[in-house]
Design an enzyme around this catalytic site. Structure first.
Site, PDB file in Angstrom:
ATOM      1  CE  LYS A 278      75.741-113.072  25.473  1.00 33.61           C
ATOM      2  NZ  LYS A 278      76.867-112.903  25.036  1.00 33.61           N
ATOM      3  NE  ARG A 313      78.846-106.495  25.810  1.00 31.01           N
ATOM      4  CZ  ARG A 313      77.460-106.780  25.691  1.00 31.01           C
ATOM      5  NH1 ARG A 313      77.011-107.919  26.102  1.00 31.01           N
ATOM      6  NH2 ARG A 313      76.631-106.025  25.080  1.00 31.01           N
TER       7      ARG A 313
HETATM    8  N1  HH2 Z   1      77.082-110.398  23.776  1.00 30.23           N
HETATM    9  C1  HH2 Z   1      76.049-109.325  23.333  1.00 30.23           C
HETATM   10  C2  HH2 Z   1      76.109-108.187  22.534  1.00 30.23           C
HETATM   11  N2  HH2 Z   1      77.326-107.531  22.371  1.00 30.23           N
HETATM   12  N3  HH2 Z   1      79.844-108.032  22.592  1.00 30.23           N
HETATM   13  C3  HH2 Z   1      80.954-108.540  23.207  1.00 30.23           C
HETATM   14  N4  HH2 Z   1      81.931-108.321  22.877  1.00 30.23           N
HETATM   15  N5  HH2 Z   1      80.563-110.042  23.466  1.00 30.23           N
HETATM   16  C4  HH2 Z   1      79.467-110.420  23.938  1.00 30.23           C
HETATM   17  O1  HH2 Z   1      79.393-111.594  24.438  1.00 30.23           O
HETATM   18  C5  HH2 Z   1      78.332-109.796  23.335  1.00 30.23           C
HETATM   19  C6  HH2 Z   1      78.345-108.403  22.874  1.00 30.23           C
HETATM   20  C7  HH2 Z   1      74.645-109.887  23.513  1.00 30.23           C
HETATM   21  O2  HH2 Z   1      74.094-109.553  24.747  1.00 30.23           O
HETATM   22  P1  HH2 Z   1      73.413-108.135  25.074  1.00 30.23           P
HETATM   23  O3  HH2 Z   1      73.923-106.825  24.647  1.00 30.23           O
HETATM   24  O4  HH2 Z   1      73.025-108.370  26.709  1.00 30.23           O
HETATM   25  O5  HH2 Z   1      71.929-108.547  24.383  1.00 30.23           O
HETATM   26  P2  HH2 Z   1      71.272-107.887  23.039  1.00 30.23           P
HETATM   27  O6  HH2 Z   1      72.529-108.452  21.885  1.00 30.23           O
HETATM   28  O7  HH2 Z   1      70.041-108.599  23.005  1.00 30.23           O
HETATM   29  O8  HH2 Z   1      71.339-106.500  23.067  1.00 30.23           O
END
Ligand code: HH2
Length: 339
Positions: A278, A313
């Protein structure tokens, strides 16, 4: 205003007398706690009321068949064109299954998402999100990959299609607030759910990054969302909490939440920490591109493990697994087989 107690975590080794396991962890213990929103302390664990002391120490119920006495790795698989880190890499079926196969060697859970929730992201129509995620989940199962799968969605129809295709758990970044049908679906299917703190929508959340005290406000919100989940008939031992790193938070807020993570154990549920790649890792670590943030992400994951977080995660499953093995060996809980 609720006052919260934050257990002060220490590694199990070197052993100190009079410590208690932190949320059933084999590697993290506590013997003192600080008061949030109140005066005094830190207090000895022995002086904490028995009910709260038990809540802070008790082993958490297994999740998707995984014991939670050690940190579990949740591998991120975004089947989107636009996720901030892995967007566009896995949005054909074969590439997604291949990535799942690689991650399954090190991840305990696979988290599959079909809608980016990065700051500024637009909402994806339901049918499109289903078309992105359900076939991938089905193909992962057809390929014989048995790793538990969570579906990262705010929408009940998407979650339902994913569960029908072989997913085991729901990860809702709005903590059941976006879709009024989500809570009933989770209750009816009897699956675990992750309730994450967020404000506003991904499109507008960074404009809402205003808190007087981010940690206690996140705790209040998660307590309220847990109550709502229980009222909807979701079993207490199927609820996971998450402070929502980066969701309507500045780098300073993220740091406050990571430092204060042990306070979430007072809610009595397993904690999920999602900080991987992030923006604040880039800002503090000097890495402009998301794919250059692996080392900083591993550092934060280990900090999560040291706080007793049960689910980490991450994008970089292999590197996190290696780091975690070393950290667990040093903290005194060498990793056993992951069954
Ligand atoms: N962060 C993201 C998405 N889902 N779910 C949980 N429970 N906790 C988190 O911190 C979280 C999440 C955002 O990250 P990412 O999936 O890598 O990116 P994007 O939302 O751009 O697909």
């Amino acid at each position: 205003m609720t006052a919260y107690l934050m257990p002060l975590p220490i590694p199990r080794l070197p052993a100190a007398p009079g410590t208690l396991a932190l949320a059933g962890s084999r590697s993290v213990v506590w013997d003192r706690a600080a008061l949030l929103r109140g005066a005094g302390g830190p207090f000895a664990a022995a002086s904490v009321s028995p009910g709260l002391r038990d809540r802070l120490s008790a082993v958490r119920a297994p999740l998707c068949g995984l014991s939670l006495d050690r940190p579990r790795i949740m591998g991120i698989l975004n089947v989107t064109p636009d996720s901030f880190s892995d967007g566009g890499r896995h949005n054909d079926l074969a590439a997604a299954v291949a990535r799942a196969q690689v991650m399954a060697a090190d991840a305990d859970i696979l988290d599959i998402g079909g809608e980016s929730t990065r700051p500024g992201a637009r909402e994806v129509p339901e049918d499109e999100e289903i078309a992105r995620t359900a076939p991938v989940i089905r193909a992962i199962r057809e390929a014989g990959i048995a790793t538990p799968i969570s579906i990262d969605t705010r929408k009940a129809r998407v979650a339902e299609a994913a569960l029908d295709a072989g997913a085991d758990m729901v990860n809702d970044v709005t903590a059941l607030r976006f879709d009024p049908r989500m809570a009933a679906l989770v209750a009816e299917r009897g699956v675990p759910v992750c309730l994450m703190h967020s404000v506003a929508t991904p499109e507008t959340m960074q404009a809402h990054a205003n808190y007087r005290d981010v940690l206690t406000e996140v705790l209040d919100h998660l307590a309220e969302r847990m109550e709502a989940a229980l009222r909807a008939g979701i079993a207490e031992n199927r609820i996971v909490t998450d402070p929502g790193i980066g969701f309507g938070k500045t780098a300073a807020h993220n740091l406050d939440l990571i430092r204060g993570l042990p306070a979430l154990h007072g809610l009595g549920a397993p904690i999920l920490l999602g900080a991987s790649r992030k923006r604040f890792i880039g800002t503090l670590g000097g890495a402009e591109m998301a794919e250059d943030r692996m080392a900083g992400s591993v550092a934060v994951a280990l900090q999560g493990a040291a706080a007793g977080a049960q689910i980490l995660r991450v994008h970089d499953t292999k590197e996190t697994r290696q780091a975690l093995r070393l950290w667990l060996a040093m903290a005194g809980a060498e990793e056993e087989d992951r069954a």
